[in-house]
Design a protein around this motif. Structure first.
Motif, PDB file in Angstrom:
ATOM      1  N   THR A  35       0.843  -1.193   0.000  1.00 33.09           N
ATOM      2  CA  THR A  35       0.000   0.000   0.000  1.00 33.09           C
ATOM      3  C   THR A  35       0.880   1.244   0.000  1.00 33.09           C
ATOM      4  O   THR A  35       1.992   1.230   0.524  1.00 33.09           O
ATOM      5  CB  THR A  35      -0.921   0.039   1.235  1.00 33.09           C
ATOM      6  N   ALA A  36       0.366   2.319  -0.599  1.00 40.56           N
ATOM      7  CA  ALA A  36       1.086   3.591  -0.614  1.00 40.56           C
ATOM      8  C   ALA A  36       0.091   4.694  -0.935  1.00 40.56           C
ATOM      9  O   ALA A  36      -0.962   4.448  -1.547  1.00 40.56           O
ATOM     10  CB  ALA A  36       2.217   3.578  -1.647  1.00 40.56           C
ATOM     11  N   ASP A  37       0.409   5.911  -0.529  1.00 40.41           N
ATOM     12  CA  ASP A  37      -0.443   7.046  -0.847  1.00 40.41           C
ATOM     13  C   ASP A  37      -0.499   7.261  -2.359  1.00 40.41           C
ATOM     14  O   ASP A  37       0.527   7.167  -3.046  1.00 40.41           O
ATOM     15  CB  ASP A  37       0.095   8.318  -0.186  1.00 40.41           C
ATOM     16  N   TYR A  38      -1.689   7.508  -2.860  1.00 42.22           N
ATOM     17  CA  TYR A  38      -1.931   7.831  -4.271  1.00 42.22           C
ATOM     18  C   TYR A  38      -1.677   6.666  -5.226  1.00 42.22           C
ATOM     19  O   TYR A  38      -1.660   6.854  -6.441  1.00 42.22           O
ATOM     20  CB  TYR A  38      -1.083   9.039  -4.717  1.00 42.22           C
ATOM     21  N   ILE A  39      -1.455   5.459  -4.688  1.00 40.58           N
ATOM     22  CA  ILE A  39      -1.271   4.279  -5.530  1.00 40.58           C
ATOM     23  C   ILE A  39      -2.195   3.180  -5.024  1.00 40.58           C
ATOM     24  O   ILE A  39      -2.332   2.978  -3.816  1.00 40.58           O
ATOM     25  CB  ILE A  39       0.200   3.800  -5.502  1.00 40.58           C
ATOM     26  N   ASP A  40      -2.831   2.476  -5.955  1.00 43.70           N
ATOM     27  CA  ASP A  40      -3.756   1.427  -5.563  1.00 43.70           C
ATOM     28  C   ASP A  40      -3.029   0.259  -4.903  1.00 43.70           C
ATOM     29  O   ASP A  40      -1.880  -0.044  -5.224  1.00 43.70           O
ATOM     30  CB  ASP A  40      -4.530   0.930  -6.786  1.00 43.70           C
ATOM     31  N   ASN A  74       2.633  -9.224  -9.612  1.00 41.77           N
ATOM     32  CA  ASN A  74       1.668  -8.514  -8.782  1.00 41.77           C
ATOM     33  C   ASN A  74       0.405  -8.235  -9.574  1.00 41.77           C
ATOM     34  O   ASN A  74       0.396  -8.277 -10.811  1.00 41.77           O
ATOM     35  CB  ASN A  74       2.266  -7.211  -8.230  1.00 41.77           C
ATOM     36  N   GLU A  75      -0.645  -7.951  -8.855  1.00 39.40           N
ATOM     37  CA  GLU A  75      -1.919  -7.589  -9.476  1.00 39.40           C
ATOM     38  C   GLU A  75      -2.570  -6.495  -8.650  1.00 39.40           C
ATOM     39  O   GLU A  75      -2.551  -6.530  -7.432  1.00 39.40           O
ATOM     40  CB  GLU A  75      -2.856  -8.788  -9.571  1.00 39.40           C
ATOM     41  N   GLY A  76      -3.111  -5.512  -9.333  1.00 42.41           N
ATOM     42  CA  GLY A  76      -3.798  -4.420  -8.657  1.00 42.41           C
ATOM     43  C   GLY A  76      -4.850  -3.836  -9.558  1.00 42.41           C
ATOM     44  O   GLY A  76      -5.204  -4.402 -10.600  1.00 42.41           O
ATOM     45  N   TYR A  77      -5.387  -2.679  -9.192  1.00 45.54           N
ATOM     46  CA  TYR A  77      -6.400  -2.017  -9.997  1.00 45.54           C
ATOM     47  C   TYR A  77      -6.037  -0.552 -10.107  1.00 45.54           C
ATOM     48  O   TYR A  77      -5.588   0.069  -9.141  1.00 45.54           O
ATOM     49  CB  TYR A  77      -7.786  -2.149  -9.377  1.00 45.54           C
ATOM     50  N   SER A  78      -6.222   0.006 -11.289  1.00 45.17           N
ATOM     51  CA  SER A  78      -5.948   1.420 -11.501  1.00 45.17           C
ATOM     52  C   SER A  78      -7.100   2.056 -12.270  1.00 45.17           C
ATOM     53  O   SER A  78      -7.720   1.423 -13.125  1.00 45.17           O
ATOM     54  CB  SER A  78      -4.651   1.603 -12.287  1.00 45.17           C
ATOM     55  N   SER A  79      -7.394   3.301 -11.944  1.00 47.42           N
ATOM     56  CA  SER A  79      -8.446   4.018 -12.663  1.00 47.42           C
ATOM     57  C   SER A  79      -8.036   5.470 -12.843  1.00 47.42           C
ATOM     58  O   SER A  79      -7.210   5.991 -12.105  1.00 47.42           O
ATOM     59  CB  SER A  79      -9.777   3.941 -11.896  1.00 47.42           C
ATOM     60  N   ASP A  80      -8.622   6.117 -13.840  1.00 53.04           N
ATOM     61  CA  ASP A  80      -8.316   7.513 -14.104  1.00 53.04           C
ATOM     62  C   ASP A  80      -9.549   8.164 -14.724  1.00 53.04           C
ATOM     63  O   ASP A  80     -10.471   7.473 -15.176  1.00 53.04           O
ATOM     64  CB  ASP A  80      -7.108   7.622 -15.050  1.00 53.04           C
ATOM     65  N   THR A 132       8.367  -2.693  -8.085  1.00 51.21           N
ATOM     66  CA  THR A 132       7.173  -3.218  -8.745  1.00 51.21           C
ATOM     67  C   THR A 132       7.000  -2.512 -10.081  1.00 51.21           C
ATOM     68  O   THR A 132       7.299  -1.335 -10.236  1.00 51.21           O
ATOM     69  CB  THR A 132       5.888  -3.005  -7.924  1.00 51.21           C
ATOM     70  N   THR A 133       6.535  -3.257 -11.076  1.00 55.38           N
ATOM     71  CA  THR A 133       6.154  -2.679 -12.363  1.00 55.38           C
ATOM     72  C   THR A 133       4.717  -3.079 -12.642  1.00 55.38           C
ATOM     73  O   THR A 133       4.201  -4.040 -12.059  1.00 55.38           O
ATOM     74  CB  THR A 133       7.049  -3.185 -13.502  1.00 55.38           C
ATOM     75  N   ALA A 134       4.064  -2.360 -13.535  1.00 54.69           N
ATOM     76  CA  ALA A 134       2.672  -2.679 -13.853  1.00 54.69           C
ATOM     77  C   ALA A 134       2.345  -2.253 -15.271  1.00 54.69           C
ATOM     78  O   ALA A 134       2.813  -1.224 -15.756  1.00 54.69           O
ATOM     79  CB  ALA A 134       1.733  -1.994 -12.870  1.00 54.69           C
ATOM     80  N   THR A 185      12.110   5.978   0.350  1.00 58.73           N
ATOM     81  CA  THR A 185      12.384   6.790  -0.829  1.00 58.73           C
ATOM     82  C   THR A 185      11.246   6.623  -1.842  1.00 58.73           C
ATOM     83  O   THR A 185      10.419   5.724  -1.735  1.00 58.73           O
ATOM     84  CB  THR A 185      13.712   6.388  -1.496  1.00 58.73           C
ATOM     85  N   ASP A 186      11.222   7.497  -2.835  1.00 58.64           N
ATOM     86  CA  ASP A 186      10.251   7.461  -3.929  1.00 58.64           C
ATOM     87  C   ASP A 186       8.818   7.464  -3.409  1.00 58.64           C
ATOM     88  O   ASP A 186       8.407   8.408  -2.729  1.00 58.64           O
ATOM     89  CB  ASP A 186      10.522   6.267  -4.837  1.00 58.64           C
ATOM     90  N   TYR A 187       8.049   6.397  -3.614  1.00 57.71           N
ATOM     91  CA  TYR A 187       6.624   6.420  -3.270  1.00 57.71           C
ATOM     92  C   TYR A 187       6.328   5.912  -1.863  1.00 57.71           C
ATOM     93  O   TYR A 187       5.187   5.846  -1.454  1.00 57.71           O
ATOM     94  CB  TYR A 187       5.819   5.643  -4.312  1.00 57.71           C
ATOM     95  N   LYS A 188       7.333   5.532  -1.091  1.00 59.27           N
ATOM     96  CA  LYS A 188       7.262   5.210   0.337  1.00 59.27           C
ATOM     97  C   LYS A 188       6.142   4.226   0.681  1.00 59.27           C
ATOM     98  O   LYS A 188       5.244   4.535   1.466  1.00 59.27           O
ATOM     99  CB  LYS A 188       7.117   6.492   1.148  1.00 59.27           C
ATOM    100  N   PRO A 189       6.191   3.016   0.143  1.00 60.81           N
ATOM    101  CA  PRO A 189       5.119   2.054   0.399  1.00 60.81           C
ATOM    102  C   PRO A 189       5.269   1.358   1.743  1.00 60.81           C
ATOM    103  O   PRO A 189       6.339   1.372   2.362  1.00 60.81           O
ATOM    104  CB  PRO A 189       5.296   1.040  -0.738  1.00 60.81           C
ATOM    105  N   ASP A 190       4.190   0.735   2.191  1.00 61.91           N
ATOM    106  CA  ASP A 190       4.199  -0.233   3.278  1.00 61.91           C
ATOM    107  C   ASP A 190       3.963  -1.599   2.647  1.00 61.91           C
ATOM    108  O   ASP A 190       2.979  -1.782   1.922  1.00 61.91           O
ATOM    109  CB  ASP A 190       3.096   0.064   4.293  1.00 61.91           C
ATOM    110  N   VAL A 191       4.857  -2.556   2.923  1.00 58.79           N
ATOM    111  CA  VAL A 191       4.758  -3.883   2.318  1.00 58.79           C
ATOM    112  C   VAL A 191       4.696  -4.931   3.430  1.00 58.79           C
ATOM    113  O   VAL A 191       5.637  -5.059   4.217  1.00 58.79           O
ATOM    114  CB  VAL A 191       5.950  -4.177   1.389  1.00 58.79           C
ATOM    115  N   TYR A 192       3.572  -5.656   3.490  1.00 59.51           N
ATOM    116  CA  TYR A 192       3.370  -6.691   4.485  1.00 59.51           C
ATOM    117  C   TYR A 192       3.421  -8.043   3.792  1.00 59.51           C
ATOM    118  O   TYR A 192       2.755  -8.253   2.767  1.00 59.51           O
ATOM    119  CB  TYR A 192       2.002  -6.537   5.162  1.00 59.51           C
TER     120      TYR A 192
END
Length: 200
Positions: A35-40, A74-80, A132-134, A185-192
């Protein structure tokens, strides 16, 4: 990334020259949630190769320096939003890479060479690299191809878990590990994450 690998090499060299030691490795698989701010939110699945150098062995305990390398998808969801008020987006798939350098305190099963304990545990922490790439469906560039994004970070990491001795005299073990990484650094995620590894 190069700095992290250099630090790992120096740590291994220091341990090898300063203490009696033994090398062990394991293989397994695991899942993690990112999880990270502004990223699904993303769900990661990967396979792990876990080499480690054990040293400072006592009666039932030891320390170790390891690099549990994980590579997967990885798998996630993105919308715009479009200019006309519509929403486009969809499922994203991509690659995941974890390269942490971990110092652990080990007790019981898996802590000692030739140890016969049936149960054991470990706890420790360190520093790591996460990538991660997507590729996003329904999200195209000017040439009509899927847009690809890449995020990477360096940060602190911690893990803990338990081991169950297997085989003759419990010389091998199955390890269940719970981990957490905070990107700095960068997008500062939390990874569990949680991994299951067979150490041979």
């Amino acid at each position: 990334m190069k700095k992290l690998l250099l630090i790992a090499f120096i740590a291994f060299a220091f341990v090898q020259s300063s203490f009696s030691q033994r090398f062990k490795a394991g293989v397994g698989a695991g899942i993690s949630i990112e999880t990270a701010d502004y990223i699904d939110t993303k769900a990661n699945f990967g396979f792990t190769f876990s080499p480690a150098l054990f040293f400072a062995e006592a009666e039932n305990s030891s320390f170790s320096v390891g690099i549990p390398l994980s590579l997967g998808v990885n798998e996630g969801y993105s919308s715009d939003y479009e200019n006309y008020g519509g929403v486009y987006g969809g499922t994203s798939i991509g690659l995941m890479l974890d390269v942490p350098v971990i110092v652990n305190f080990n007790y019981g099963a898996g802590a000692l060479k030739g140890g016969s304990q049936k149960w054991g545990f470990f706890v420790g922490g360190g520093y790591g690299y996460h990538l991660t790439t997507a590729n996003y469906y329904y999200n195209y560039d000017n040439n009509g191809n899927y847009k690809s994004t890449e995020n990477s970070t360096l940060g602190v990491t911690a893990n803990a878990g338990f081991r169950i001795g297997t085989g003759r005299r419990h010389r091998h073990n199955i390890e269940v590990k719970f981990s957490y990484m905070k990107g700095l650094t960068d997008y500062k995620p939390d990874v569990y994450g949680v991994n299951c590894i067979f150490n041979f």
